[in-house]
Design a protein around this motif. Structure first.
Motif, PDB file in Angstrom:
ATOM      1  N   GLU A 238       0.817  -1.206   0.000  1.00  0.00           N
ATOM      2  CA  GLU A 238       0.000   0.000   0.000  1.00  0.00           C
ATOM      3  C   GLU A 238       0.857   1.265   0.000  1.00  0.00           C
ATOM      4  N   ALA A 239       1.939   1.260   0.771  1.00  0.00           N
ATOM      5  CA  ALA A 239       2.812   2.429   0.808  1.00  0.00           C
ATOM      6  C   ALA A 239       3.511   2.636  -0.539  1.00  0.00           C
ATOM      7  N   ALA A 240       3.958   1.534  -1.156  1.00  0.00           N
ATOM      8  CA  ALA A 240       4.588   1.634  -2.474  1.00  0.00           C
ATOM      9  C   ALA A 240       3.590   2.169  -3.501  1.00  0.00           C
ATOM     10  N   ASN A 241       2.355   1.693  -3.409  1.00  0.00           N
ATOM     11  CA  ASN A 241       1.312   2.173  -4.310  1.00  0.00           C
ATOM     12  C   ASN A 241       1.073   3.671  -4.133  1.00  0.00           C
ATOM     13  N   LYS A 242       1.008   4.112  -2.885  1.00  0.00           N
ATOM     14  CA  LYS A 242       0.746   5.517  -2.601  1.00  0.00           C
ATOM     15  C   LYS A 242       1.845   6.416  -3.163  1.00  0.00           C
ATOM     16  N   GLU A 243       3.086   5.952  -3.114  1.00  0.00           N
ATOM     17  CA  GLU A 243       4.211   6.763  -3.598  1.00  0.00           C
ATOM     18  C   GLU A 243       4.381   6.702  -5.110  1.00  0.00           C
ATOM     19  N   THR A 244       3.641   5.815  -5.779  1.00  0.00           N
ATOM     20  CA  THR A 244       3.860   5.648  -7.226  1.00  0.00           C
ATOM     21  C   THR A 244       2.552   5.802  -8.000  1.00  0.00           C
ATOM     22  N   VAL A 245       1.914   4.713  -8.379  1.00  0.00           N
ATOM     23  CA  VAL A 245       0.812   4.760  -9.343  1.00  0.00           C
ATOM     24  C   VAL A 245      -0.539   5.111  -8.729  1.00  0.00           C
ATOM     25  N   ASN A 246      -0.677   4.952  -7.414  1.00  0.00           N
ATOM     26  CA  ASN A 246      -1.887   5.361  -6.696  1.00  0.00           C
ATOM     27  C   ASN A 246      -3.150   4.713  -7.272  1.00  0.00           C
ATOM     28  N   LEU A 247      -3.105   3.411  -7.447  1.00  0.00           N
ATOM     29  CA  LEU A 247      -4.272   2.657  -7.904  1.00  0.00           C
ATOM     30  C   LEU A 247      -5.231   2.395  -6.748  1.00  0.00           C
ATOM     31  N   GLU A 248      -6.479   2.095  -7.085  1.00  0.00           N
ATOM     32  CA  GLU A 248      -7.391   1.552  -6.091  1.00  0.00           C
ATOM     33  C   GLU A 248      -7.002   0.090  -5.856  1.00  0.00           C
ATOM     34  N   LEU A 249      -6.741  -0.259  -4.605  1.00  0.00           N
ATOM     35  CA  LEU A 249      -6.378  -1.631  -4.261  1.00  0.00           C
ATOM     36  C   LEU A 249      -7.627  -2.327  -3.721  1.00  0.00           C
ATOM     37  N   ASN A 250      -8.064  -3.344  -4.414  1.00  0.00           N
ATOM     38  CA  ASN A 250      -9.320  -4.018  -4.105  1.00  0.00           C
ATOM     39  C   ASN A 250      -9.025  -5.367  -3.451  1.00  0.00           C
ATOM     40  N   TYR A 251      -9.552  -5.576  -2.250  1.00  0.00           N
ATOM     41  CA  TYR A 251      -9.282  -6.794  -1.475  1.00  0.00           C
ATOM     42  C   TYR A 251     -10.490  -7.729  -1.412  1.00  0.00           C
ATOM     43  N   LYS A 252     -11.396  -7.573  -2.351  1.00  0.00           N
ATOM     44  CA  LYS A 252     -12.614  -8.388  -2.356  1.00  0.00           C
ATOM     45  C   LYS A 252     -12.313  -9.884  -2.238  1.00  0.00           C
TER      46      LYS A 252
END
Length: 351
Positions: A259-273
């Motif tokens: 999540e932290a790597a995502n926030k600092e880079t591509v900022n995708l919605e991360l879906n945990y369904k």
């Protein structure tokens, strides 16, 4: 991705079952201070930017072409795709594990047949390897299966998304790490780029690797598995998202890092369904990461969902969203970079 043994539910049912657990990056996520992407910004950024949409597309147009005949396990077409991948790694100067002696790990026909593989012929996993600079004995695995379902009634099932997309993502991530190493910013831990065979028939290649590991499983830090990241599903049509499956099953740290790597880079919605234990699709058990998870190795499985061309001859390169393929590939790279370069190995603290 391996087809469920029971019939796949209809899209209507799939879209209505369960409550989707979505984290838009930056919401309800714990930031890990001092990510290696920030501390080593120059080395990370240049490698990250080397993941090119054009290169992903170029390789996918080869891997998922009619010439590869649907890449069925052990087929001539799959072997041709494998040779293309090996040529790619040789061209970059990325070698194979020394103990293996080549890029190929044979997966014998008899091994697969004993596990329900019918009359499948011998096949091969393909392994490329970058040795770590400080903790070379610790292994970060980035995996994808490169087989698909072949040709049926004279029609080629090209499997552009399943799993051509994951295959070319692993190739591009390998290039990025290699570029970083050439620039003097190689990973502290070793990276194994693992292309497995036989996934569609029963996760055979990854099971064979876990039964005959080239590196001790005790030294394997994580498996980041990529299986279908080039499309969207009806539930998320037009969104910048990715499903992340299993990231908190075995480690309290892996989901936080991703999540932290995502926030600092591509900022995708991360879906945990699909982390829901009641998920009728049972996706946690249906791709190659599971053969690492069952050996107590933390995993994250990156996935775009069940779309209308899944396991159909219409899963073609023209339908890939290359912008999303690039972003999801960059997310996996950023997560792998952090895990490979952080001081402490990620914990295994869940069962």
């Amino acid at each position: 991705m391996r087809k469920l043994l029971i019939p796949i539910l209809s899209i209507v049912v799939l879209s209505s079952c369960g409550t989707s657990k979505v984290t838009t990056s930056g919401q309800n996520s714990t930031n890990t201070s001092g990510l290696s992407l920030s501390k080593n910004g120059k080395g990370f950024q240049s490698a990250y930017q080397s993941i090119k949409l054009e290169d992903l597309k170029k390789n996918l147009y080869v891997i998922a072409s009619d010439e590869m005949e649907g890449r069925d396990t052990g087929s001539a077409g799959q072997k041709k795709a494998g040779e293309y991948m090996v040529s790619y790694y040789k061209g970059l100067g990325i070698s194979f594990p020394k103990t293996l002696g080549s890029y190929f790990q044979k997966v014998p026909a008899e091994y697969m047949q004993k596990r329900g593989g019918g009359d499948l012929p011998d096949s091969e996993n393909i392994l490329a390897f970058i040795e770590g600079s400080e903790k070379p004995e610790e292994i970060v695995v980035i995996s994808a299966h490169y087989d698909h379902v072949g040709t049926q009634n004279g029609i080629v099932f090209n499997g552009a998304d399943d799993d051509g997309s994951g295959t070319v993502a692993v190739m591009e991530i390998a290039k990025a790490f290699h570029n970083a190493k050439k620039a003097g910013n190689g990973p502290k831990r070793s990276i194994l780029f693992l292309h497995v065979t036989g996934e569609e028939h029963g996760l055979f290649g990854s099971e064979y690797y876990s039964d005959h590991p080239v590196f001790p499983l005790a030294n394997t830090v994580v498996d980041l598995n990529i299986d279908m990241i080039g499309r969207d599903d009806p539930e998320n049509r037009g969104k910048n998202y990715v499903y992340v499956i299993g990231s908190e099953m075995l480690s309290s740290e892996l989901k936080v890092i991703n999540e932290a790597a995502n926030k600092e880079t591509v900022n995708l919605e991360l879906n945990y369904k699909y982390d829901d234990p009641k998920d009728p699709q049972r996706l946690y058990y249906r791709s190659d990461h599971y053969n690492f998870a069952k050996n107590n190795i933390p995993v994250a499985f990156y996935f775009d969902g069940i779309h209308e061309d899944y396991h159909k001859p219409t899963d073609d390169v023209e339908k890939i969203d290359y912008n999303m393929l690039q972003k999801r590939t960059q997310l996996v790279f950023a997560t792998a970079w952090e895990i490979a370069n952080r001081e402490a190995r990620i914990v295994v603290d869940k069962k």
